[in-house]
Design a protein around this motif. Sequence first.
Motif, mmCIF file in Angstrom:
data_model
loop_
_atom_site.group_PDB
_atom_site.id
_atom_site.type_symbol
_atom_site.label_atom_id
_atom_site.label_comp_id
_atom_site.label_asym_id
_atom_site.label_seq_id
_atom_site.Cartn_x
_atom_site.Cartn_y
_atom_site.Cartn_z
ATOM 1 N N SER A 13 0.880 -1.215 -0.184
ATOM 2 C CA SER A 13 0.113 -0.151 0.063
ATOM 3 C C SER A 13 0.876 1.254 0.132
ATOM 4 C CB SER A 13 -0.832 0.030 1.048
ATOM 5 O OG SER A 13 -0.204 0.253 2.340
ATOM 6 N N LEU A 14 0.229 2.163 -0.431
ATOM 7 C CA LEU A 14 1.155 3.580 -0.451
ATOM 8 C C LEU A 14 1.683 3.852 0.952
ATOM 9 C CD1 LEU A 14 1.703 5.568 -2.370
ATOM 10 C CD2 LEU A 14 -0.607 6.790 -1.851
ATOM 11 N N ARG A 15 0.876 3.674 1.972
ATOM 12 C CA ARG A 15 1.382 3.893 3.499
ATOM 13 C C ARG A 15 2.617 2.944 3.705
ATOM 14 N NH1 ARG A 15 -2.080 3.928 8.637
ATOM 15 N NH2 ARG A 15 -1.505 1.788 8.436
ATOM 16 N N GLN B 186 2.399 5.761 -7.808
ATOM 17 C CA GLN B 186 1.156 5.266 -7.248
ATOM 18 C C GLN B 186 0.241 6.471 -6.781
ATOM 19 O OE1 GLN B 186 0.430 2.403 -4.405
ATOM 20 N NE2 GLN B 186 1.773 1.030 -4.847
ATOM 21 N N LEU B 187 0.741 7.406 -6.535
ATOM 22 C CA LEU B 187 -0.109 8.605 -6.059
ATOM 23 C C LEU B 187 -0.952 8.946 -7.246
ATOM 24 C CD1 LEU B 187 1.993 11.006 -3.686
ATOM 25 C CD2 LEU B 187 -0.480 10.010 -3.256
ATOM 26 N N ALA B 188 -0.205 8.939 -8.460
ATOM 27 C CA ALA B 188 -0.862 9.235 -9.696
ATOM 28 C C ALA B 188 -1.736 8.307 -10.266
ATOM 29 C CB ALA B 188 0.420 9.688 -10.669
ATOM 30 N N ALA C 49 -3.164 5.243 -8.454
ATOM 31 C CA ALA C 49 -3.987 4.098 -7.556
ATOM 32 C C ALA C 49 -5.298 5.022 -7.610
ATOM 33 C CB ALA C 49 -3.012 4.190 -6.160
ATOM 34 N N LYS C 50 -6.405 4.142 -7.146
ATOM 35 C CA LYS C 50 -7.681 4.720 -6.818
ATOM 36 C C LYS C 50 -8.189 4.476 -5.582
ATOM 37 C CE LYS C 50 -9.330 5.776 -11.201
ATOM 38 N NZ LYS C 50 -8.255 6.402 -11.713
ATOM 39 N N ASN C 51 -8.939 5.440 -4.890
ATOM 40 C CA ASN C 51 -9.592 4.873 -3.483
ATOM 41 C C ASN C 51 -10.703 4.104 -3.836
ATOM 42 O OD1 ASN C 51 -7.735 6.871 -2.249
ATOM 43 N ND2 ASN C 51 -9.191 8.543 -2.717
ATOM 44 N N LYS C 52 -10.848 3.225 -2.696
ATOM 45 C CA LYS C 52 -11.760 2.053 -2.534
ATOM 46 C C LYS C 52 -13.147 2.687 -1.888
ATOM 47 C CE LYS C 52 -10.192 -1.864 -2.197
ATOM 48 N NZ LYS C 52 -10.049 -3.035 -1.400
ATOM 49 N N ILE C 53 -14.281 2.756 -2.405
ATOM 50 C CA ILE C 53 -15.459 2.943 -1.501
ATOM 51 C C ILE C 53 -16.197 1.587 -1.385
ATOM 52 C CG2 ILE C 53 -17.606 4.456 -1.256
ATOM 53 C CD1 ILE C 53 -15.937 6.653 -2.795
ATOM 54 N N GLU C 54 -16.264 1.316 0.041
ATOM 55 C CA GLU C 54 -17.031 -0.008 0.397
ATOM 56 C C GLU C 54 -18.410 0.543 1.175
ATOM 57 O OE1 GLU C 54 -14.523 -2.301 2.732
ATOM 58 O OE2 GLU C 54 -13.290 -2.810 0.938
ATOM 59 N N ILE C 55 -19.480 0.220 0.603
ATOM 60 C CA ILE C 55 -20.700 0.711 1.154
ATOM 61 C C ILE C 55 -21.172 -0.557 2.191
ATOM 62 C CG2 ILE C 55 -23.051 1.275 1.210
ATOM 63 C CD1 ILE C 55 -21.475 3.502 -0.116
#
Lengths: 73, 379
Positions: free
Chosen positions: A7-9, A49-51, A53-59
């Motif tokens: 992961s980025l972190r 990666q910053l450029a 990668a996508k954020n994941k949204i889980e409902i």
Amino acid sequence: MPEKSKSLRQLLDEFETIVEWFDRDDLDIDQAISKFEEGSNLAETIKQQLATAKNKIEIVKADFAAKAAQPKE
Amino acid sequence: MQAPANNSSPDPVFGVSDAVALFNQMLETATPHITIVGEVANFKINHNKWVFFDIKDEESTLNCFMSTFNLRVAIEDGMKVVVTARPNITRWGRFSLTVQTIRPMGEGSIRRSFELLKAKLDQEGLFNPERKRPLPDIPQVIGVISSTGAAGYVDFTKIIGERFSGLTLQVANVQVQGDSAPQQIIAALEYFNELALPPEIIAILRGGGSRDDLVAFDDEPLVRAIASSRVPVITGVGHEIDVTLADLVADVRAATPSNAAQLLVPSRHEIADRIDSSLKRVLSQMDHTIADLADHVNEREKSLLETIERHLDDLTRRYDTMRQVMRQIDPRAVLKRGYALVRDHMGGVVKSKPLIGDSLTIETAQFIIETEVKNAREK
């Protein structure tokens, strides 16, 4: 590339550890050069990666309206 | 009105309890729920469990009863409130309202209720700065409690997306307005807290609205749920000027949902700058090290040269002394002073007594003289 699965972190943490390594008085120059190379490569991967990668949204599936209604009188 | 009797038979006879049950049945059918606005009087809480008060206007008064479980805001006499209630007749024949929800109404009462509850919770230490936990540096998983249809939520996800990549937002879709909102938010808080792998931070979000729209965030059980959340909580509720009790108890209060996004994750530019300045710092550290090394080598070289020079001087001095000594003991110098060197026929210097008739060679500074021994005696 092994960085892909990280992961980025994690990558940022690794980068930070390398940078902290340099905070010493008795730098071994050979080691320092290889650490610096490692750090530059990580920096490049992080920027990539910053450029891309996508954020994941889980409902969350739970029904909070139903949960909220339960304990009521 | 329903009547259990008909015209052809006499009126039925009820026991008192049956009559009360009948009236309650009729009331429930006619008005299962009623919403009433009025002013509170004779408000009291018994054994921290039951709440009694009257609700009145200029002409009429109604008795109200509720459990403390449903009392989610601070109420006092004289406050204008809106209640939702179920009407019923008690065993003692009194008409009463069983209140399900109560909340202050109108700016003055909302303000007063807010201040009362705020003072109470403040006294308990819920807003103390030492209770506040810091935000994680860069969270990987954020628990979001909001209404996915609300503008605030959309702003939040948009700004998170603009600023950072590769993180996970677990979203609990709840109502953020209305009577059931606080309980839904509490359920979502509990959900996240009970996960085996809870998120690193929970963001409670709601966009702007009137102060009245935000009363859900002044709800006492909600404030307590935020205080007891083991996952740190950030709130981004309403406009910048709106401060709710949820904001006061949260670990971090963001002014708005967009501001919450800004506080939670650094922007790509910030990260790139941070990385570049770290690399620069490392490079300058390496420069220093190399310069130090070069200094060290120079110093070593200098001291080596000095040692060699010292040795050479020493050698020269010793050579000169030796030359002087050699000059003094040179036999030619002795001959020049008038001495002679006597050798036997073998060429060796005469050291023992020669025999008569032995041939000897005498060497002076200028001559070699061949001689024969005529006599030799001890000195």
